[in-house]
Write a protein that holds these residues in place. Structure first.
Motif, PDB file in Angstrom:
ATOM      1  N   UNK A  29       0.862  -1.194   0.000  1.00  0.00           N
ATOM      2  CA  UNK A  29       0.000   0.000   0.000  1.00  0.00           C
ATOM      3  C   UNK A  29       0.897   1.242   0.000  1.00  0.00           C
ATOM      4  N   UNK A  30       0.943   1.940  -1.122  1.00  0.00           N
ATOM      5  CA  UNK A  30       1.852   3.080  -1.271  1.00  0.00           C
ATOM      6  C   UNK A  30       1.489   4.255  -0.364  1.00  0.00           C
ATOM      7  N   UNK A  31       0.205   4.371  -0.026  1.00  0.00           N
ATOM      8  CA  UNK A  31      -0.209   5.493   0.837  1.00  0.00           C
ATOM      9  C   UNK A  31       0.397   5.363   2.236  1.00  0.00           C
ATOM     10  N   UNK A  32       0.426   4.151   2.768  1.00  0.00           N
ATOM     11  CA  UNK A  32       1.041   3.955   4.085  1.00  0.00           C
ATOM     12  C   UNK A  32       2.555   4.199   4.020  1.00  0.00           C
ATOM     13  N   UNK A  33       3.168   3.882   2.865  1.00  0.00           N
ATOM     14  CA  UNK A  33       4.596   4.170   2.701  1.00  0.00           C
ATOM     15  C   UNK A  33       4.846   5.679   2.706  1.00  0.00           C
ATOM     16  N   UNK A  34       3.948   6.432   2.076  1.00  0.00           N
ATOM     17  CA  UNK A  34       4.075   7.897   2.086  1.00  0.00           C
ATOM     18  C   UNK A  34       3.930   8.441   3.510  1.00  0.00           C
ATOM     19  N   UNK A  35       3.041   7.818   4.291  1.00  0.00           N
ATOM     20  CA  UNK A  35       2.890   8.218   5.699  1.00  0.00           C
ATOM     21  C   UNK A  35       4.193   7.956   6.460  1.00  0.00           C
ATOM     22  N   UNK A  36       4.851   6.816   6.176  1.00  0.00           N
ATOM     23  CA  UNK A  36       6.122   6.486   6.826  1.00  0.00           C
ATOM     24  C   UNK A  36       7.207   7.499   6.456  1.00  0.00           C
ATOM     25  N   UNK A 238       5.009   0.949   8.051  1.00  0.00           N
ATOM     26  CA  UNK A 238       5.542   0.016   7.044  1.00  0.00           C
ATOM     27  C   UNK A 238       4.814  -1.323   7.120  1.00  0.00           C
ATOM     28  N   UNK A 239       4.566  -1.794   8.325  1.00  0.00           N
ATOM     29  CA  UNK A 239       3.830  -3.056   8.496  1.00  0.00           C
ATOM     30  C   UNK A 239       2.410  -2.952   7.932  1.00  0.00           C
ATOM     31  N   UNK A 240       1.773  -1.798   8.152  1.00  0.00           N
ATOM     32  CA  UNK A 240       0.441  -1.586   7.577  1.00  0.00           C
ATOM     33  C   UNK A 240       0.508  -1.574   6.054  1.00  0.00           C
ATOM     34  N   UNK A 241       1.572  -0.973   5.504  1.00  0.00           N
ATOM     35  CA  UNK A 241       1.748  -0.914   4.052  1.00  0.00           C
ATOM     36  C   UNK A 241       1.884  -2.305   3.451  1.00  0.00           C
ATOM     37  N   UNK A 242       2.455  -3.233   4.223  1.00  0.00           N
ATOM     38  CA  UNK A 242       2.663  -4.596   3.731  1.00  0.00           C
ATOM     39  C   UNK A 242       1.511  -5.541   4.081  1.00  0.00           C
ATOM     40  N   UNK A 243       0.421  -4.954   4.585  1.00  0.00           N
ATOM     41  CA  UNK A 243      -0.799  -5.748   4.780  1.00  0.00           C
ATOM     42  C   UNK A 243      -0.947  -6.416   6.126  1.00  0.00           C
ATOM     43  N   UNK A 244      -0.083  -6.095   7.083  1.00  0.00           N
ATOM     44  CA  UNK A 244      -0.226  -6.689   8.421  1.00  0.00           C
ATOM     45  C   UNK A 244      -1.500  -6.176   9.083  1.00  0.00           C
ATOM     46  N   UNK A 284       9.836 -10.266  12.951  1.00  0.00           N
ATOM     47  CA  UNK A 284       9.513 -11.470  12.168  1.00  0.00           C
ATOM     48  C   UNK A 284       8.086 -11.945  12.400  1.00  0.00           C
ATOM     49  N   UNK A 285       7.567 -11.780  13.621  1.00  0.00           N
ATOM     50  CA  UNK A 285       6.234 -12.316  13.938  1.00  0.00           C
ATOM     51  C   UNK A 285       5.108 -11.550  13.262  1.00  0.00           C
ATOM     52  N   UNK A 286       5.371 -10.348  12.755  1.00  0.00           N
ATOM     53  CA  UNK A 286       4.301  -9.506  12.230  1.00  0.00           C
ATOM     54  C   UNK A 286       4.015  -9.725  10.744  1.00  0.00           C
ATOM     55  N   UNK A 287       4.899 -10.453  10.045  1.00  0.00           N
ATOM     56  CA  UNK A 287       4.740 -10.614   8.605  1.00  0.00           C
ATOM     57  C   UNK A 287       4.678 -12.097   8.230  1.00  0.00           C
ATOM     58  N   UNK A 288       3.875 -12.458   7.212  1.00  0.00           N
ATOM     59  CA  UNK A 288       3.615 -13.875   6.915  1.00  0.00           C
ATOM     60  C   UNK A 288       4.762 -14.603   6.229  1.00  0.00           C
ATOM     61  N   UNK A 289       5.573 -13.878   5.442  1.00  0.00           N
ATOM     62  CA  UNK A 289       6.647 -14.542   4.697  1.00  0.00           C
ATOM     63  C   UNK A 289       7.989 -13.872   4.953  1.00  0.00           C
ATOM     64  N   UNK A 290       9.043 -14.631   4.703  1.00  0.00           N
ATOM     65  CA  UNK A 290      10.395 -14.087   4.868  1.00  0.00           C
ATOM     66  C   UNK A 290      10.654 -12.982   3.851  1.00  0.00           C
ATOM     67  N   UNK A 291      10.106 -13.121   2.654  1.00  0.00           N
ATOM     68  CA  UNK A 291      10.279 -12.098   1.617  1.00  0.00           C
ATOM     69  C   UNK A 291       9.650 -10.775   2.056  1.00  0.00           C
TER      70      UNK A 291
END
Length: 331
Positions: A29-36, A238-244, A284-291
């Motif tokens: 989500x680019x909007x959350x990245x802009x917020x960061x 950043x975590x919100x931007x990645x869908x957490x 690590x616990x907040x995101x589903x994949x290592x990537x």
């Protein structure tokens, strides 16, 4: 530092699926990245407000543009020197270039740094109360590293307070430094000594004067607290931007505060290596994949470290109002 950063990113991604990485990137989500990014800019802007607050109190004048130049230049100094040792000298240069007398500039920066370090320590205590269970259960040996970082920040505060309120200590420290330089440039040291002694006395006088104004100190403390909170929120955005989802905001804040402590222990500029590993372990616990985790780590470093350095390079090459006035007088 760019070369080291590229090497660390390459090493981090060596066993990661590029398909998963680009999939995570497309879903960001680019909007959350802009917020960061905005949070990092707000962090610099709030520090500029603290600089302007202290400069105005000293009876000097500085525009907000020139005050904003100070924390940007600081980011460059911090980013390219071990233990961020270059940040303070770079700020001093920036203030002198803005027409602030060296003794006043020194007392302003020391007071600002004492408040900044003090708020870091207080935030760490709060973070430990929130995240100590997580640290003990999942990080084990990292708890020792975090406590060492806390001890280092405490020692810095004690040293600065001694410098401010124990003139004899400061005099001896400077004298030891001058004695060492006298082996190489004795004539220069002889010329510098009376000037340096005058600046030290001015430094102590200005520091005591500022401390008498409790309202000024409280304003600086409040601004610094907000500044640090904005900075500590960057991983959350950043975590919100990645869908957490269903993220514990207090825990994310606490973990970022702990990373700040870890970075300070690594002698490589920017805590390179330690910062990336620390982020990967703690979040690590907040995101589903290592990537997705590695993408979050890369974005975090780009915003909090590399962006600051490039802004510092840009700011250092912009003339202050004082420099422009001095150049106009020579014409």
């Amino acid at each position: 530092m760019l070369a080291i950063g590229v090497g660390i990113f390459y090493w981090s991604f060596r066993s990661t699926s590029w398909h998963s990485f680009f999939l995570s990137l497309r879903q960001t989500n680019q909007w959350w990245l802009l917020v960061a990014v905005g949070a990092m800019l707000a962090y610099l802007g709030l520090e500029a407000m603290v600089v302007k607050l202290f400069v105005d109190h000293q009876g000097a004048t500085i525009s907000f543009k020139d005050a904003l130049r100070v924390p940007m230049v600081e980011q460059l100094g911090n980013g390219i020197t071990p233990f961020a040792a270059g940040g303070q000298p770079m700020q001093l240069i920036a203030l002198i270039q803005s027409g602030i007398e060296a003794g006043k500039a020194g007392s302003i920066l020391t007071m600002k740094f004492v408040i900044f370090q003090g708020m870091i320590v207080l935030n760490f205590i709060g973070a430990l109360l929130i995240g100590h269970g997580y640290v003990d259960d999942k990080l084990h040996a990292w708890a020792i590293v975090i406590w060492l970082g806390f001890l280092m920040h405490m020692l810095v505060i004690i040293a600065l307070l001694l410098l401010m309120f124990w003139p004899k200590f400061a005099d001896k420290l400077v004298q030891w430094g001058l004695n060492g330089l006298a082996w190489f440039v004795p004539q220069r040291v002889k010329e510098w000594q009376p000037l340096i002694e005058e600046k030290i006395q001015n430094f102590h006088r200005e520091s005591k004067q500022m401390l008498k104004n409790k309202g000024l100190v409280l304003k600086a403390v409040a601004l610094t607290f907000v500044q640090l909170m904005v900075y500590y929120l960057i991983p959350y955005f950043i975590l919100l931007a990645l869908g957490s989802q269903h993220i514990n905001l207090a825990l994310v804040l606490a973990l970022h505060i702990l990373i700040f402590m870890v970075i300070s222990l690594f002698p490589i500029p920017g805590g390179a290596g330690g910062a990336e590993v620390g982020f990967s372990v703690l979040f690590a616990q907040f995101l589903p994949t290592h990537a997705a985790l590695l993408l979050a780590m890369m974005i975090w470093r780009l915003i909090t470290y590399y962006m600051g350095m490039f802004l510092g390079i840009f700011a250092f090459n912009i003339k202050t109002n004082y420099q422009k006035e001095q150049a106009a007088k020579k014409v």
